[in-house]
Design a protein around this motif. Structure first.
Motif, short mmCIF file in Angstrom:
data_model
loop_
_atom_site.label_atom_id
_atom_site.label_comp_id
_atom_site.label_asym_id
_atom_site.label_seq_id
_atom_site.Cartn_x
_atom_site.Cartn_y
_atom_site.Cartn_z
N MET A 1 39.29 37.14 52.17
CA MET A 1 38.25 37.75 52.99
C MET A 1 37.48 36.67 53.75
N THR A 2 37.08 36.99 54.97
CA THR A 2 36.25 36.07 55.75
C THR A 2 34.81 36.15 55.26
N ASN A 3 34.01 35.16 55.63
CA ASN A 3 32.59 35.16 55.24
C ASN A 3 31.89 36.41 55.76
N LYS A 4 32.25 36.80 56.97
CA LYS A 4 31.62 37.99 57.57
C LYS A 4 31.97 39.24 56.78
N GLU A 5 33.22 39.33 56.33
CA GLU A 5 33.65 40.50 55.56
C GLU A 5 32.96 40.53 54.19
N ILE A 6 32.80 39.36 53.58
CA ILE A 6 32.13 39.28 52.28
C ILE A 6 30.67 39.73 52.39
N LYS A 7 29.98 39.26 53.43
CA LYS A 7 28.58 39.64 53.63
C LYS A 7 28.46 41.14 53.91
N ALA A 8 29.41 41.69 54.65
CA ALA A 8 29.40 43.13 54.93
C ALA A 8 29.60 43.92 53.64
N LEU A 9 30.49 43.42 52.79
CA LEU A 9 30.75 44.07 51.51
C LEU A 9 29.50 44.08 50.65
N ILE A 10 28.82 42.94 50.57
CA ILE A 10 27.61 42.83 49.75
C ILE A 10 26.51 43.75 50.28
N SER A 11 26.44 43.90 51.59
CA SER A 11 25.40 44.75 52.18
C SER A 11 25.55 46.20 51.76
N LEU A 12 26.76 46.60 51.39
CA LEU A 12 27.00 47.98 50.97
C LEU A 12 26.42 48.29 49.59
N LEU A 13 25.97 47.25 48.87
CA LEU A 13 25.33 47.49 47.58
C LEU A 13 24.04 48.29 47.74
N ASP A 14 23.50 48.29 48.96
CA ASP A 14 22.27 49.05 49.23
C ASP A 14 22.51 50.56 49.19
N ASP A 15 23.76 50.95 49.35
CA ASP A 15 24.10 52.38 49.41
C ASP A 15 24.41 52.88 48.01
N PRO A 16 23.53 53.71 47.42
CA PRO A 16 23.74 54.15 46.04
C PRO A 16 25.03 54.94 45.83
N GLU A 17 25.54 55.56 46.87
CA GLU A 17 26.75 56.37 46.73
C GLU A 17 28.00 55.52 46.51
N VAL A 18 28.02 54.36 47.12
CA VAL A 18 29.23 53.52 47.01
C VAL A 18 28.99 52.25 46.18
N ALA A 19 27.73 52.03 45.77
CA ALA A 19 27.38 50.80 45.06
C ALA A 19 28.27 50.52 43.84
N PRO A 20 28.57 51.52 42.97
CA PRO A 20 29.42 51.24 41.81
C PRO A 20 30.81 50.72 42.19
N GLN A 21 31.41 51.33 43.21
CA GLN A 21 32.73 50.88 43.64
C GLN A 21 32.66 49.48 44.26
N ILE A 22 31.58 49.22 45.00
CA ILE A 22 31.41 47.90 45.62
C ILE A 22 31.23 46.83 44.55
N GLN A 23 30.46 47.14 43.50
CA GLN A 23 30.27 46.18 42.41
C GLN A 23 31.61 45.83 41.77
N GLU A 24 32.44 46.85 41.53
CA GLU A 24 33.76 46.60 40.94
C GLU A 24 34.61 45.72 41.85
N ARG A 25 34.55 45.99 43.14
CA ARG A 25 35.31 45.19 44.11
C ARG A 25 34.82 43.73 44.11
N ILE A 26 33.51 43.54 44.08
CA ILE A 26 32.94 42.19 44.09
C ILE A 26 33.36 41.42 42.84
N GLN A 27 33.38 42.12 41.70
CA GLN A 27 33.73 41.46 40.45
C GLN A 27 35.16 40.94 40.45
N THR A 28 36.02 41.56 41.23
CA THR A 28 37.41 41.08 41.30
C THR A 28 37.55 39.81 42.13
#
Length: 291
Positions: free
Chosen positions: A1-28
């Motif tokens: 992933m590019t730096n821009k894509e990583i930052k975009a992914l982290i920004s999605l943690l603000d969204d409670p609907e997708v936050a659990p899935q984003i956390q799992e993705r980040i952990q990988t």
């Protein structure tokens, strides 16, 4: 992933609907993403978001620590300094291995300058005792015996206060670099060292680093075991492995967190200990001051 894509992914943690899935993705993604999480933590003012980021960072650091501990175990656990540094990084993930190495090397050099080839083993120990306990004033941390800092090698090197095991580890690391036949011994309640001369003409003896390097005989150890009303066991007199030492250090740390009523940290240390523990072997290395 590019730096821009990583930052975009982290920004999605603000969204409670997708936050659990984003956390799992980040952990990988592993520890490489931690700097981006730290940057995001600095940029947000939302306490809940900061807590989520802190939890993610800790999870990634803990996963990395477990993996490094497995590698250390599988390599035979030969490098005691590395093992203690790994334990150190549980509380201090940014602890620098080379700083620890330089501190031990400085102590080794100071002892080396005072050693002479014709010295007897007890005289060599007196030199070690002089440098560590008189010049640098390493001593027992009797006021805060169960503090987790007593198990953190870099903190003990800074404060000159530790528990029996960490004081012995520093002594042992210095002695090993000087090619002295010094080893750890897993006594119940008290970790000590033994000096095993290479010639059978000189008897081995024991060193109590918690009492400023006091020299003990085998009879002293026998009396100590008898006072505890324990059945004599060869393990109380013979050298133990570096793996044994790190297991005992982890038990000390686990006990510290239990005494401080921090069950979550105690449970995580138990996970680290499980990596090094063979369930088929009996446990004899009780923590310092505990049965």
């Amino acid at each position: 992933m590019t730096n821009k894509e990583i930052k975009a992914l982290i920004s999605l943690l603000d969204d409670p609907e997708v936050a659990p899935q984003i956390q799992e993705r980040i952990q990988t993604l592993g520890e490489s993403i931690i700097p981006f999480l730290e940057e995001s933590w600095e940029e947000t003012l939302d306490p809940q978001q900061q807590q989520r980021l802190e939890d993610l960072i800790h999870h990634l650091q803990f996963e990395g620590l477990q993996q490094r501990l497995r590698v250390w175990r599988d390599s035979g656990g030969e490098n005691l300094l590395e093992g203690m540094w790994l334990l150190n990084s549980f509380q201090y993930p940014d602890a620098d291995f080379q700083s620890l190495n330089r501190a031990i090397e400085q102590l080794r050099f100071e002892v080396w300058t005072l050693l002479r080839p014709d010295m007897l083993p007890t005289e060599q120990v007196q030199v070690l005792n002089h440098v560590l306990f008189r010049t640098h004033k390493f001593a027992a941390n009797t006021q805060n015996f169960h503090s987790p800092a007593n198990s953190m090698l870099h903190r003990v090197l800074e404060t000159r206060r530790g528990n029996p095991l960490t004081l012995c580890v520093i002594y042992l690391l210095v002695a090993q670099r000087l090619k002295l036949p010094v080893f750890g011994v897993n006594l119940p309640n008290l970790f000590v060292l033994t000096y095993r001369p290479e010639t059978p003409l000189i008897e081995s003896f024991y060193i109590n680093c918690y009492n400023r390097g006091l020299i003990l005989t085998r009879t002293d150890i026998e009396h100590y075991i008898a006072q505890l009303n324990l059945t004599s066991n060869d393990i109380f007199y013979e050298p133990c492995s570096h793996l044994d030492i790190l297991r005992r250090a982890l038990r000390n740390l686990q006990l510290s967190f239990e005494k401080l009523q921090e069950p979550a940290k105690a449970a995580e240390v138990a996970q680290l200990l499980a990596i090094l523990t063979d369930e088929n072997q009996p446990t004899t290395d009780a923590p310092e001051g505990e049965e």
